[in-house]
Write a protein that holds these residues in place. Structure first.
Motif, PDB file in Angstrom:
ATOM      1  N   LEU A  43      35.112  60.356 105.795  1.00 40.41           N
ATOM      2  CA  LEU A  43      34.262  61.061 107.087  1.00 40.41           C
ATOM      3  C   LEU A  43      33.430  60.134 106.854  1.00 40.41           C
ATOM      4  CD1 LEU A  43      34.480  64.856 105.311  1.00 40.41           C
ATOM      5  CD2 LEU A  43      34.460  63.989 108.234  1.00 40.41           C
ATOM      6  N   VAL A  44      32.933  58.978 105.692  1.00 39.71           N
ATOM      7  CA  VAL A  44      32.282  57.928 105.705  1.00 39.71           C
ATOM      8  C   VAL A  44      32.960  56.198 105.432  1.00 39.71           C
ATOM      9  CG1 VAL A  44      31.052  57.426 104.299  1.00 39.71           C
ATOM     10  CG2 VAL A  44      30.590  59.836 104.438  1.00 39.71           C
ATOM     11  N   ASP A  45      32.455  55.961 106.116  1.00 39.81           N
ATOM     12  CA  ASP A  45      33.460  54.235 106.101  1.00 39.81           C
ATOM     13  C   ASP A  45      32.728  53.378 104.944  1.00 39.81           C
ATOM     14  OD1 ASP A  45      34.658  52.076 106.502  1.00 39.81           O
ATOM     15  OD2 ASP A  45      33.877  51.407 108.491  1.00 39.81           O
ATOM     16  N   TRP A  46      32.719  53.437 104.116  1.00 39.31           N
ATOM     17  CA  TRP A  46      32.252  53.122 102.724  1.00 39.31           C
ATOM     18  C   TRP A  46      33.384  52.366 102.664  1.00 39.31           C
ATOM     19  CZ3 TRP A  46      34.241  52.328  97.611  1.00 39.31           C
ATOM     20  CH2 TRP A  46      32.806  51.742  96.887  1.00 39.31           C
ATOM     21  N   ASN A  47      33.048  51.211 102.098  1.00 37.66           N
ATOM     22  CA  ASN A  47      33.828  49.171 101.460  1.00 37.66           C
ATOM     23  C   ASN A  47      32.779  48.280 101.169  1.00 37.66           C
ATOM     24  OD1 ASN A  47      35.477  47.517 101.531  1.00 37.66           O
ATOM     25  ND2 ASN A  47      36.508  48.206 103.190  1.00 37.66           N
ATOM     26  N   PRO A  48      33.474  47.659  99.587  1.00 37.36           N
ATOM     27  CA  PRO A  48      32.046  47.498  98.749  1.00 37.36           C
ATOM     28  C   PRO A  48      32.440  45.937  99.909  1.00 37.36           C
ATOM     29  CG  PRO A  48      33.458  48.603  97.579  1.00 37.36           C
ATOM     30  CD  PRO A  48      33.894  49.347  99.025  1.00 37.36           C
ATOM     31  N   ARG A  49      33.829  45.039 100.289  1.00 33.56           N
ATOM     32  CA  ARG A  49      33.978  44.009 101.419  1.00 33.56           C
ATOM     33  C   ARG A  49      33.044  43.876 102.405  1.00 33.56           C
ATOM     34  NH1 ARG A  49      38.815  45.250  98.813  1.00 33.56           N
ATOM     35  NH2 ARG A  49      40.344  43.866  98.438  1.00 33.56           N
ATOM     36  N   TYR A  50      32.551  45.348 102.443  1.00 35.13           N
ATOM     37  CA  TYR A  50      31.395  44.971 103.936  1.00 35.13           C
ATOM     38  C   TYR A  50      30.250  43.797 103.432  1.00 35.13           C
ATOM     39  CZ  TYR A  50      33.384  48.442 106.859  1.00 35.13           C
ATOM     40  OH  TYR A  50      33.990  49.283 107.824  1.00 35.13           O
ATOM     41  N   LEU A  51      30.032  44.302 102.062  1.00 32.96           N
ATOM     42  CA  LEU A  51      28.343  43.763 101.516  1.00 32.96           C
ATOM     43  C   LEU A  51      29.312  41.978 101.406  1.00 32.96           C
ATOM     44  CD1 LEU A  51      26.265  43.539 100.316  1.00 32.96           C
ATOM     45  CD2 LEU A  51      26.831  44.508  98.139  1.00 32.96           C
ATOM     46  N   TYR A  52      30.523  42.410 100.284  1.00 36.66           N
ATOM     47  CA  TYR A  52      30.300  41.251  99.656  1.00 36.66           C
ATOM     48  C   TYR A  52      31.048  40.266 100.498  1.00 36.66           C
ATOM     49  CZ  TYR A  52      29.003  43.040  95.277  1.00 36.66           C
ATOM     50  OH  TYR A  52      28.288  43.101  94.176  1.00 36.66           O
ATOM     51  N   SER A  53      31.393  40.522 101.611  1.00 39.68           N
ATOM     52  CA  SER A  53      31.970  39.814 102.563  1.00 39.68           C
ATOM     53  C   SER A  53      30.756  38.664 103.704  1.00 39.68           C
ATOM     54  CB  SER A  53      32.044  39.119 103.938  1.00 39.68           C
ATOM     55  OG  SER A  53      31.760  40.639 104.260  1.00 39.68           O
ATOM     56  N   LYS A  54      29.840  38.997 102.850  1.00 42.07           N
ATOM     57  CA  LYS A  54      28.784  38.359 103.094  1.00 42.07           C
ATOM     58  C   LYS A  54      27.516  36.982 101.917  1.00 42.07           C
ATOM     59  CE  LYS A  54      26.349  42.233 105.604  1.00 42.07           C
ATOM     60  NZ  LYS A  54      25.114  43.550 105.805  1.00 42.07           N
ATOM     61  N   ILE A  55      28.104  37.743 100.990  1.00 44.91           N
ATOM     62  CA  ILE A  55      27.249  37.417 100.101  1.00 44.91           C
ATOM     63  C   ILE A  55      28.726  36.131  99.141  1.00 44.91           C
ATOM     64  CG2 ILE A  55      27.573  37.008  96.931  1.00 44.91           C
ATOM     65  CD1 ILE A  55      26.429  40.129  97.632  1.00 44.91           C
ATOM     66  N   PHE A  56      29.587  36.042  99.231  1.00 47.82           N
ATOM     67  CA  PHE A  56      30.902  35.222  99.406  1.00 47.82           C
ATOM     68  C   PHE A  56      31.394  34.585 100.110  1.00 47.82           C
ATOM     69  CE2 PHE A  56      31.121  37.795  95.347  1.00 47.82           C
ATOM     70  CZ  PHE A  56      31.373  37.129  94.391  1.00 47.82           C
ATOM     71  N   ALA A  57      31.733  33.418 100.412  1.00 46.55           N
ATOM     72  CA  ALA A  57      32.686  32.409 101.441  1.00 46.55           C
ATOM     73  C   ALA A  57      33.858  32.679 102.177  1.00 46.55           C
ATOM     74  CB  ALA A  57      32.697  30.553 100.488  1.00 46.55           C
ATOM     75  N   THR A  58      34.856  32.987 101.081  1.00 47.05           N
ATOM     76  CA  THR A  58      36.441  33.274 101.907  1.00 47.05           C
ATOM     77  C   THR A  58      36.119  34.948 101.389  1.00 47.05           C
ATOM     78  OG1 THR A  58      37.163  32.710  99.788  1.00 47.05           O
ATOM     79  CG2 THR A  58      36.725  31.230 100.183  1.00 47.05           C
ATOM     80  N   PRO A  59      37.486  35.290 101.914  1.00 49.01           N
ATOM     81  CA  PRO A  59      38.234  36.790 101.074  1.00 49.01           C
ATOM     82  C   PRO A  59      38.403  36.617  99.801  1.00 49.01           C
ATOM     83  CG  PRO A  59      39.063  36.214 103.686  1.00 49.01           C
ATOM     84  CD  PRO A  59      38.019  35.101 102.950  1.00 49.01           C
ATOM     85  N   GLU A  60      39.462  35.233  99.440  1.00 51.98           N
ATOM     86  CA  GLU A  60      39.641  35.267  97.774  1.00 51.98           C
ATOM     87  C   GLU A  60      38.491  35.570  97.397  1.00 51.98           C
ATOM     88  OE1 GLU A  60      41.953  33.983 101.028  1.00 51.98           O
ATOM     89  OE2 GLU A  60      40.233  32.882 100.751  1.00 51.98           O
ATOM     90  N   GLU A  61      38.062  34.972  97.837  1.00 53.16           N
ATOM     91  CA  GLU A  61      36.558  35.347  96.291  1.00 53.16           C
ATOM     92  C   GLU A  61      35.872  36.626  96.595  1.00 53.16           C
ATOM     93  OE1 GLU A  61      33.914  31.609  96.008  1.00 53.16           O
ATOM     94  OE2 GLU A  61      34.212  32.194  98.565  1.00 53.16           O
ATOM     95  N   VAL A  62      36.231  37.465  97.352  1.00 51.54           N
ATOM     96  CA  VAL A  62      36.014  38.623  97.363  1.00 51.54           C
ATOM     97  C   VAL A  62      37.004  39.224  97.200  1.00 51.54           C
ATOM     98  CG1 VAL A  62      35.039  40.325  99.023  1.00 51.54           C
ATOM     99  CG2 VAL A  62      35.144  38.350 100.033  1.00 51.54           C
ATOM    100  N   ASP A  63      38.150  38.969  97.056  1.00 51.84           N
ATOM    101  CA  ASP A  63      38.855  39.955  96.229  1.00 51.84           C
ATOM    102  C   ASP A  63      38.822  39.903  94.464  1.00 51.84           C
ATOM    103  OD1 ASP A  63      40.214  40.975  98.435  1.00 51.84           O
ATOM    104  OD2 ASP A  63      41.929  39.143  99.138  1.00 51.84           O
ATOM    105  N   HIS A  64      38.808  38.556  94.417  1.00 54.13           N
ATOM    106  CA  HIS A  64      38.776  38.511  92.926  1.00 54.13           C
ATOM    107  C   HIS A  64      37.380  39.399  92.167  1.00 54.13           C
ATOM    108  CE1 HIS A  64      37.184  36.035  89.044  1.00 54.13           C
ATOM    109  NE2 HIS A  64      38.730  35.764  89.308  1.00 54.13           N
TER     110      HIS A  64
END
Length: 206
Positions: A17-38
């Protein structure tokens, strides 16, 4: 054989019911998706977050992790310091299903959620549809969480729910499996359309 005398519908909240995803935040903090994943797979992991969901304070969880990974202090502090940026809003199609169930007057509606007791009040203020439930059980408040059987039992006991006439909806297959083993018929949520079809096939939605 599916039970067609349903009285109670039990929802998970996050990713249903609620779209919660840490990637929404960390895509602003890290330069690449690979860094977010790590970072999310090795530093601020699901297991670490679930310990706060089970009642450990956000401060204690944060400081313990910083002690382990001091090079990531700023990024770790952001997890709860900027937690609201992980919220993508309600999942409207699922909220509409909840609305249909509420308007039908046929069912008691409950939420059983793994959620920190410190961040859940933010969701309560953000999302009016959380007021539609007849009861909500929050892991961080109870110091229990899915998939622990005692957490499912707590909801049954608190609201006098009969598991034989209930159905449980969760996006996490681990939690669905635990509910089924506990004796509650369950739906593994994949998307709102699939949920609509599953509920319709059981005669819960027209």
């Amino acid at each position: 054989m599916k039970n067609h005398a349903y009285h109670s519908i039990i929802f998970d909240l996050g990713a249903v019911l609620v779209d919660w995803n840490p990637r929404y935040l960390y895509s602003k903090i890290f330069a690449t998706p690979e860094e977010v994943d790590h970072f999310l797979q090795n530093i601020c992991t699901s297991d670490w977050n679930e310990t706060q969901d089970e009642g450990r304070s956000l401060q204690e969880g944060t400081e313990l992790l910083i002690a382990e990974h001091p090079a990531y202090e700023a990024q770790i502090r952001a997890f709860y310091g900027r937690w609201k940026e992980m919220l993508g809003g309600p999942i409207p199609e699922t909220v509409q299903i909840l609305r249909q169930l509420k308007d039908s007057g046929r069912f008691k509606l409950y939420a059983l959620t793994n959620w920190s007791n410190e961040t859940f009040p933010i969701a309560l203020m953000e999302y009016q549809f959380l007021q539609w439930f007849d009861g909500i059980v929050v892991s961080g408040k109870e110091k229990l969480r899915k998939p622990q059987p005692d957490f499912y039992q707590l909801l049954l006991d608190r609201y006098n729910v009969d598991k034989s006439t209930s159905i449980f909806i969760d996006d996490n297959s681990r939690n669905v499996k635990a509910a089924e083993e506990f004796g509650i018929e369950s739906i593994h949520f994949l998307n709102p359309q699939q949920l609509q079809e599953e509920l319709s096939s059981r005669g819960i939605l027209n």
